[in-house]
Design a protein around this motif. Sequence first.
Motif, PDB file in Angstrom:
ATOM      1  N   ILE A 134       0.855  -1.184   0.000  1.00 45.49           N
ATOM      2  CA  ILE A 134       0.000   0.000   0.000  1.00 45.49           C
ATOM      3  C   ILE A 134       0.887   1.229   0.000  1.00 45.49           C
ATOM      4  N   THR A 135       0.300   2.354  -0.325  1.00 49.71           N
ATOM      5  CA  THR A 135       0.982   3.636  -0.174  1.00 49.71           C
ATOM      6  C   THR A 135       0.414   4.319   1.069  1.00 49.71           C
ATOM      7  N   VAL A 136       1.097   5.353   1.541  1.00 49.80           N
ATOM      8  CA  VAL A 136       0.617   6.098   2.704  1.00 49.80           C
ATOM      9  C   VAL A 136      -0.728   6.718   2.350  1.00 49.80           C
ATOM     10  N   PRO A 137      -1.777   6.435   3.130  1.00 47.77           N
ATOM     11  CA  PRO A 137      -3.102   6.970   2.796  1.00 47.77           C
ATOM     12  C   PRO A 137      -3.174   8.486   2.961  1.00 47.77           C
ATOM     13  N   GLU A 138      -4.130   9.087   2.317  1.00 50.75           N
ATOM     14  CA  GLU A 138      -4.353  10.521   2.449  1.00 50.75           C
ATOM     15  C   GLU A 138      -4.662  10.850   3.908  1.00 50.75           C
ATOM     16  N   GLU A 139      -4.058  11.901   4.410  1.00 47.79           N
ATOM     17  CA  GLU A 139      -4.258  12.281   5.812  1.00 47.79           C
ATOM     18  C   GLU A 139      -5.726  12.598   6.074  1.00 47.79           C
ATOM     19  N   GLY A 140      -6.242  12.074   7.189  1.00 47.38           N
ATOM     20  CA  GLY A 140      -7.625  12.316   7.552  1.00 47.38           C
ATOM     21  C   GLY A 140      -8.617  11.389   6.891  1.00 47.38           C
ATOM     22  N   SER A 141      -8.138  10.442   6.085  1.00 50.86           N
ATOM     23  CA  SER A 141      -9.062   9.568   5.337  1.00 50.86           C
ATOM     24  C   SER A 141      -9.422   8.302   6.091  1.00 50.86           C
ATOM     25  N   VAL A 142      -8.735   8.020   7.208  1.00 47.71           N
ATOM     26  CA  VAL A 142      -8.927   6.773   7.953  1.00 47.71           C
ATOM     27  C   VAL A 142      -9.680   7.055   9.254  1.00 47.71           C
ATOM     28  N   LEU A 143     -10.715   6.269   9.523  1.00 44.28           N
ATOM     29  CA  LEU A 143     -11.449   6.431  10.779  1.00 44.28           C
ATOM     30  C   LEU A 143     -10.760   5.616  11.867  1.00 44.28           C
ATOM     31  N   PRO A 144     -10.301   6.266  12.939  1.00 40.25           N
ATOM     32  CA  PRO A 144      -9.707   5.519  14.051  1.00 40.25           C
ATOM     33  C   PRO A 144     -10.726   4.564  14.675  1.00 40.25           C
ATOM     34  N   ALA A 145     -10.365   3.300  14.771  1.00 35.66           N
ATOM     35  CA  ALA A 145     -11.242   2.270  15.321  1.00 35.66           C
ATOM     36  C   ALA A 145     -10.440   0.974  15.369  1.00 35.66           C
ATOM     37  N   THR A 146     -11.069  -0.087  15.881  1.00 34.09           N
ATOM     38  CA  THR A 146     -10.469  -1.418  15.867  1.00 34.09           C
ATOM     39  C   THR A 146     -11.139  -2.225  14.765  1.00 34.09           C
ATOM     40  N   TYR A 147     -10.315  -2.757  13.878  1.00 31.55           N
ATOM     41  CA  TYR A 147     -10.831  -3.454  12.697  1.00 31.55           C
ATOM     42  C   TYR A 147     -10.449  -4.938  12.748  1.00 31.55           C
ATOM     43  N   ASP A 148     -11.407  -5.796  12.400  1.00 27.19           N
ATOM     44  CA  ASP A 148     -11.131  -7.219  12.250  1.00 27.19           C
ATOM     45  C   ASP A 148     -10.428  -7.451  10.918  1.00 27.19           C
ATOM     46  N   ILE A 149      -9.397  -8.274  10.948  1.00 29.37           N
ATOM     47  CA  ILE A 149      -8.697  -8.626   9.715  1.00 29.37           C
ATOM     48  C   ILE A 149      -8.591 -10.134   9.633  1.00 29.37           C
ATOM     49  N   GLN A 150      -8.380 -10.633   8.428  1.00 27.94           N
ATOM     50  CA  GLN A 150      -8.235 -12.069   8.212  1.00 27.94           C
ATOM     51  C   GLN A 150      -6.863 -12.367   7.622  1.00 27.94           C
ATOM     52  N   LYS A 151      -6.320 -13.497   8.012  1.00 28.74           N
ATOM     53  CA  LYS A 151      -5.031 -13.908   7.467  1.00 28.74           C
ATOM     54  C   LYS A 151      -5.144 -14.071   5.962  1.00 28.74           C
ATOM     55  N   GLY A 152      -4.205 -13.488   5.253  1.00 27.85           N
ATOM     56  CA  GLY A 152      -4.217 -13.567   3.800  1.00 27.85           C
ATOM     57  C   GLY A 152      -4.937 -12.411   3.138  1.00 27.85           C
ATOM     58  N   GLU A 153      -5.664 -11.619   3.913  1.00 26.83           N
ATOM     59  CA  GLU A 153      -6.344 -10.453   3.353  1.00 26.83           C
ATOM     60  C   GLU A 153      -5.301  -9.425   2.935  1.00 26.83           C
ATOM     61  N   THR A 154      -5.599  -8.639   1.920  1.00 27.86           N
ATOM     62  CA  THR A 154      -4.623  -7.654   1.459  1.00 27.86           C
ATOM     63  C   THR A 154      -4.698  -6.380   2.299  1.00 27.86           C
ATOM     64  N   ARG A 155      -3.579  -5.720   2.430  1.00 25.06           N
ATOM     65  CA  ARG A 155      -3.538  -4.443   3.149  1.00 25.06           C
ATOM     66  C   ARG A 155      -4.412  -3.405   2.457  1.00 25.06           C
ATOM     67  N   GLU A 156      -4.464  -3.484   1.147  1.00 21.91           N
ATOM     68  CA  GLU A 156      -5.290  -2.549   0.388  1.00 21.91           C
ATOM     69  C   GLU A 156      -6.770  -2.714   0.738  1.00 21.91           C
ATOM     70  N   GLU A 157      -7.209  -3.968   0.903  1.00 24.99           N
ATOM     71  CA  GLU A 157      -8.609  -4.223   1.266  1.00 24.99           C
ATOM     72  C   GLU A 157      -8.922  -3.657   2.646  1.00 24.99           C
ATOM     73  N   VAL A 158      -8.022  -3.863   3.597  1.00 21.15           N
ATOM     74  CA  VAL A 158      -8.230  -3.359   4.956  1.00 21.15           C
ATOM     75  C   VAL A 158      -8.239  -1.836   4.966  1.00 21.15           C
ATOM     76  N   LEU A 159      -7.324  -1.233   4.234  1.00 14.90           N
ATOM     77  CA  LEU A 159      -7.272   0.227   4.171  1.00 14.90           C
ATOM     78  C   LEU A 159      -8.544   0.795   3.555  1.00 14.90           C
ATOM     79  N   ARG A 160      -9.066   0.136   2.528  1.00 17.97           N
ATOM     80  CA  ARG A 160     -10.316   0.599   1.920  1.00 17.97           C
ATOM     81  C   ARG A 160     -11.462   0.569   2.929  1.00 17.97           C
TER      82      ARG A 160
END
Length: 324
Positions: A135-161
């Motif tokens: 992934i690239t560094v996301p645009e500042e202010g574009s990410v909502l602070p929270a706790t996110y569930d992730i799955q093994k093998g999932e892409t970083r791009e999917e989680v960032l989206r």
Amino acid sequence: MMSRRAYALLAALVLVVAIVGWNFVGGWYGSGPLAKDASFIVPSGASLSSVSEKLEEKGVVASADGFAFRARLFGGGRSIKAGEFSIPAHASASRVLSIITSDDVIRRQVMIPEGMPSVMVYDRLKAQEALTGEITVPEEGSVLPATYDIQKGETREEVLRQMQAAMSRELKELWAKRASGLVVKTPEEALVLASIVEKETAKPEERTVVAGLYSNRLREGMLLQADPTIIYPITRGKPLGRRIRQSEIQAINDYNTYTMVGLPKYPICNPGKASIEAVLHPADTDALYMVADGKGGHVFASTLAQHNENVKKWFAIRRARGEI
């Protein structure tokens, strides 16, 4: 009467049926071939047949066809679930089916705290070994602070989206419920001001007052003079680790509110929901100034004279601590 030969044939037949039946049932309830505990991922939308093949490939069951057939026969119509599951060594086929049809998935999470800048969000996602891809560094202010569930093998791009979609939804909903007469005129301006509020106070009870103070300054055409806006273009939001230099206070850029009137051009962190709400529902205050109180909070003032007295008290606290 049945001859001895017929009895022998019948006995042999019963024995064969018993052996076959025992092997069939034993293949369901007996120990499986898995040598040691392992995790197993059931992809979203996977069929029983495809999962059975994957179970055989991973050495969890002896036969994909045998597992699938027995699962349909003995499984009681239970549906397999998507997720990552922990399979114990030598688990029977029956136990395997119970596991992958349960809600007992392995929970993996990534936590983005309020006020984390995007460069650190990037670092945190990169450090998650369960995730894949770049992934690239996301645009500042574009990410909502929270706790996110992730799955093994999932892409970083999917989680960032997911994180960015959450911020878009939250900002849209909060903006629709905003108070009237705000100094910020767009959701984007609210996000920028919220990022300053987030960085200026760690006390939840102060957020609306700080938001009200900066709203007052914007209306008066005063410099916001928020120290975090000096630091951001230097470190991209990471801790400075030293005192701010005079040359940095005087720097002219898209962020420094000591040398520009109005809001910075962009956010200086990823603000949380509470700071956005504070900006959209600021306290009704006449405060224009604030300084640290030595207890983790701030003292507010509506006049420069009051503020100067508060600053004197703050410097006295710092001298007593040996900080200056």
